[in-house]
Write a protein that holds these residues in place. Sequence first.
Motif, PDB file in Angstrom:
ATOM      1  N   LYS A   4       0.827  -1.206   0.000  1.00  0.00           N
ATOM      2  CA  LYS A   4       0.000   0.000   0.000  1.00  0.00           C
ATOM      3  C   LYS A   4       0.865   1.261   0.000  1.00  0.00           C
ATOM      4  CE  LYS A   4      -3.930   2.061   2.362  1.00  0.00           C
ATOM      5  NZ  LYS A   4      -4.904   1.885   3.441  1.00  0.00           N
ATOM      6  N   GLU A   5       1.920   1.265   0.796  1.00  0.00           N
ATOM      7  CA  GLU A   5       2.828   2.415   0.819  1.00  0.00           C
ATOM      8  C   GLU A   5       3.501   2.611  -0.532  1.00  0.00           C
ATOM      9  OE1 GLU A   5       4.183   2.337   5.515  1.00  0.00           O
ATOM     10  OE2 GLU A   5       5.218   1.045   4.082  1.00  0.00           O
ATOM     11  N   LEU A   6       3.940   1.505  -1.135  1.00  0.00           N
ATOM     12  CA  LEU A   6       4.551   1.576  -2.458  1.00  0.00           C
ATOM     13  C   LEU A   6       3.553   2.122  -3.469  1.00  0.00           C
ATOM     14  CD1 LEU A   6       6.826   0.892  -4.521  1.00  0.00           C
ATOM     15  CD2 LEU A   6       5.760  -1.342  -4.733  1.00  0.00           C
ATOM     16  N   PHE A   7       2.340   1.626  -3.442  1.00  0.00           N
ATOM     17  CA  PHE A   7       1.313   2.052  -4.381  1.00  0.00           C
ATOM     18  C   PHE A   7       0.992   3.535  -4.207  1.00  0.00           C
ATOM     19  CE2 PHE A   7      -2.959   2.142  -6.274  1.00  0.00           C
ATOM     20  CZ  PHE A   7      -2.707   1.463  -7.445  1.00  0.00           C
ATOM     21  N   ASN A   8       0.856   3.989  -2.971  1.00  0.00           N
ATOM     22  CA  ASN A   8       0.557   5.401  -2.711  1.00  0.00           C
ATOM     23  C   ASN A   8       1.699   6.304  -3.147  1.00  0.00           C
ATOM     24  OD1 ASN A   8      -2.030   4.963  -1.743  1.00  0.00           O
ATOM     25  ND2 ASN A   8      -1.339   4.727   0.365  1.00  0.00           N
ATOM     26  N   THR A   9       2.932   5.872  -2.942  1.00  0.00           N
ATOM     27  CA  THR A   9       4.087   6.634  -3.409  1.00  0.00           C
ATOM     28  C   THR A   9       4.089   6.723  -4.931  1.00  0.00           C
ATOM     29  OG1 THR A   9       5.382   5.956  -1.479  1.00  0.00           O
ATOM     30  CG2 THR A   9       6.619   6.778  -3.372  1.00  0.00           C
ATOM     31  N   ALA A  10       3.767   5.613  -5.572  1.00  0.00           N
ATOM     32  CA  ALA A  10       3.710   5.588  -7.037  1.00  0.00           C
ATOM     33  C   ALA A  10       2.586   6.476  -7.561  1.00  0.00           C
ATOM     34  CB  ALA A  10       3.546   4.155  -7.527  1.00  0.00           C
ATOM     35  N   ASN A  36       2.437  -6.788  -7.639  1.00  0.00           N
ATOM     36  CA  ASN A  36       3.071  -8.096  -7.834  1.00  0.00           C
ATOM     37  C   ASN A  36       3.802  -8.185  -9.165  1.00  0.00           C
ATOM     38  OD1 ASN A  36       2.865  -9.750  -5.546  1.00  0.00           O
ATOM     39  ND2 ASN A  36       0.723 -10.205  -5.989  1.00  0.00           N
ATOM     40  N   THR A  37       3.265  -7.582 -10.211  1.00  0.00           N
ATOM     41  CA  THR A  37       3.905  -7.613 -11.522  1.00  0.00           C
ATOM     42  C   THR A  37       5.288  -6.974 -11.460  1.00  0.00           C
ATOM     43  OG1 THR A  37       1.790  -7.572 -12.656  1.00  0.00           O
ATOM     44  CG2 THR A  37       3.707  -6.865 -13.920  1.00  0.00           C
ATOM     45  N   VAL A  38       5.364  -5.794 -10.890  1.00  0.00           N
ATOM     46  CA  VAL A  38       6.637  -5.082 -10.783  1.00  0.00           C
ATOM     47  C   VAL A  38       7.534  -5.744  -9.740  1.00  0.00           C
ATOM     48  CG1 VAL A  38       7.690  -2.857 -10.191  1.00  0.00           C
ATOM     49  CG2 VAL A  38       5.601  -2.927 -11.578  1.00  0.00           C
ATOM     50  N   TYR A  39       6.945  -6.112  -8.615  1.00  0.00           N
ATOM     51  CA  TYR A  39       7.684  -6.728  -7.519  1.00  0.00           C
ATOM     52  C   TYR A  39       8.398  -8.000  -7.968  1.00  0.00           C
ATOM     53  CZ  TYR A  39       8.138  -9.039  -2.876  1.00  0.00           C
ATOM     54  OH  TYR A  39       8.583  -9.682  -1.752  1.00  0.00           O
ATOM     55  N   ASN A  64      15.398  -4.518  -1.185  1.00  0.00           N
ATOM     56  CA  ASN A  64      16.216  -3.575  -0.446  1.00  0.00           C
ATOM     57  C   ASN A  64      15.804  -2.140  -0.802  1.00  0.00           C
ATOM     58  OD1 ASN A  64      17.775  -2.568  -2.714  1.00  0.00           O
ATOM     59  ND2 ASN A  64      18.989  -4.444  -2.626  1.00  0.00           N
ATOM     60  N   GLU A  65      16.359  -1.190  -0.087  1.00  0.00           N
ATOM     61  CA  GLU A  65      15.960   0.208  -0.243  1.00  0.00           C
ATOM     62  C   GLU A  65      16.170   0.726  -1.666  1.00  0.00           C
ATOM     63  OE1 GLU A  65      17.422   4.291   1.730  1.00  0.00           O
ATOM     64  OE2 GLU A  65      16.830   2.740   3.165  1.00  0.00           O
ATOM     65  N   ASN A  66      17.286   0.364  -2.282  1.00  0.00           N
ATOM     66  CA  ASN A  66      17.538   0.803  -3.656  1.00  0.00           C
ATOM     67  C   ASN A  66      16.520   0.216  -4.621  1.00  0.00           C
ATOM     68  OD1 ASN A  66      19.739   2.338  -2.934  1.00  0.00           O
ATOM     69  ND2 ASN A  66      21.222   0.738  -3.403  1.00  0.00           N
ATOM     70  N   GLU A  67      16.203  -1.048  -4.457  1.00  0.00           N
ATOM     71  CA  GLU A  67      15.219  -1.687  -5.332  1.00  0.00           C
ATOM     72  C   GLU A  67      13.843  -1.044  -5.176  1.00  0.00           C
ATOM     73  OE1 GLU A  67      17.167  -6.168  -5.395  1.00  0.00           O
ATOM     74  OE2 GLU A  67      15.819  -5.600  -3.775  1.00  0.00           O
ATOM     75  N   LEU A  68      13.495  -0.699  -3.950  1.00  0.00           N
ATOM     76  CA  LEU A  68      12.194  -0.078  -3.702  1.00  0.00           C
ATOM     77  C   LEU A  68      12.112   1.321  -4.281  1.00  0.00           C
ATOM     78  CD1 LEU A  68      11.517  -1.164  -0.023  1.00  0.00           C
ATOM     79  CD2 LEU A  68      10.114  -1.724  -2.002  1.00  0.00           C
ATOM     80  N   TYR A  69      13.078   2.168  -3.901  1.00  0.00           N
ATOM     81  CA  TYR A  69      12.990   3.586  -4.243  1.00  0.00           C
ATOM     82  C   TYR A  69      13.560   3.934  -5.619  1.00  0.00           C
ATOM     83  CZ  TYR A  69      11.515   4.153   0.550  1.00  0.00           C
ATOM     84  OH  TYR A  69      10.823   4.047   1.733  1.00  0.00           O
ATOM     85  N   ALA A  72      11.139   0.066  -7.994  1.00  0.00           N
ATOM     86  CA  ALA A  72       9.758  -0.377  -7.798  1.00  0.00           C
ATOM     87  C   ALA A  72       8.750   0.762  -7.912  1.00  0.00           C
ATOM     88  CB  ALA A  72       9.610  -1.084  -6.457  1.00  0.00           C
ATOM     89  N   VAL A  73       9.007   1.889  -7.263  1.00  0.00           N
ATOM     90  CA  VAL A  73       8.023   2.978  -7.327  1.00  0.00           C
ATOM     91  C   VAL A  73       7.875   3.514  -8.749  1.00  0.00           C
ATOM     92  CG1 VAL A  73       8.133   3.679  -4.920  1.00  0.00           C
ATOM     93  CG2 VAL A  73       9.681   4.720  -6.548  1.00  0.00           C
ATOM     94  N   TYR A  74       8.978   3.569  -9.483  1.00  0.00           N
ATOM     95  CA  TYR A  74       8.903   4.033 -10.869  1.00  0.00           C
ATOM     96  C   TYR A  74       8.149   3.026 -11.742  1.00  0.00           C
ATOM     97  CZ  TYR A  74      12.244   7.698  -9.700  1.00  0.00           C
ATOM     98  OH  TYR A  74      12.848   8.784  -9.149  1.00  0.00           O
ATOM     99  N   GLY A  75       8.398   1.747 -11.526  1.00  0.00           N
ATOM    100  CA  GLY A  75       7.710   0.723 -12.281  1.00  0.00           C
ATOM    101  C   GLY A  75       6.207   0.723 -12.041  1.00  0.00           C
TER     102      GLY A  75
END
Length: 84
Positions: A4-10, A36-39, A64-69, A72-75
Amino acid sequence: MTAKELFNTALEMAGLNGENLFETTDISEKMISIVNTVYSDIYFLNHKSGFMPITSSEDSLALNENELYDCAVYGVAAYIQNIM
């Protein structure tokens, strides 16, 4: 970070944070699938096995933090923009 946090950031990154997308579209039903697709794509860049897809918006992502920020958020933001 939870799904949810990832989605809201995106959403914010895609410029859609001011709109109430959850009431006006069916995007909330697609949230788990989108994340899930991006993850899964990012997860397998550094892992050979062990992927467990999320099943809830409260599930944490095993990245990890680099993969997330940095990825993942861009994807997720790009995916959202593509379906909107």
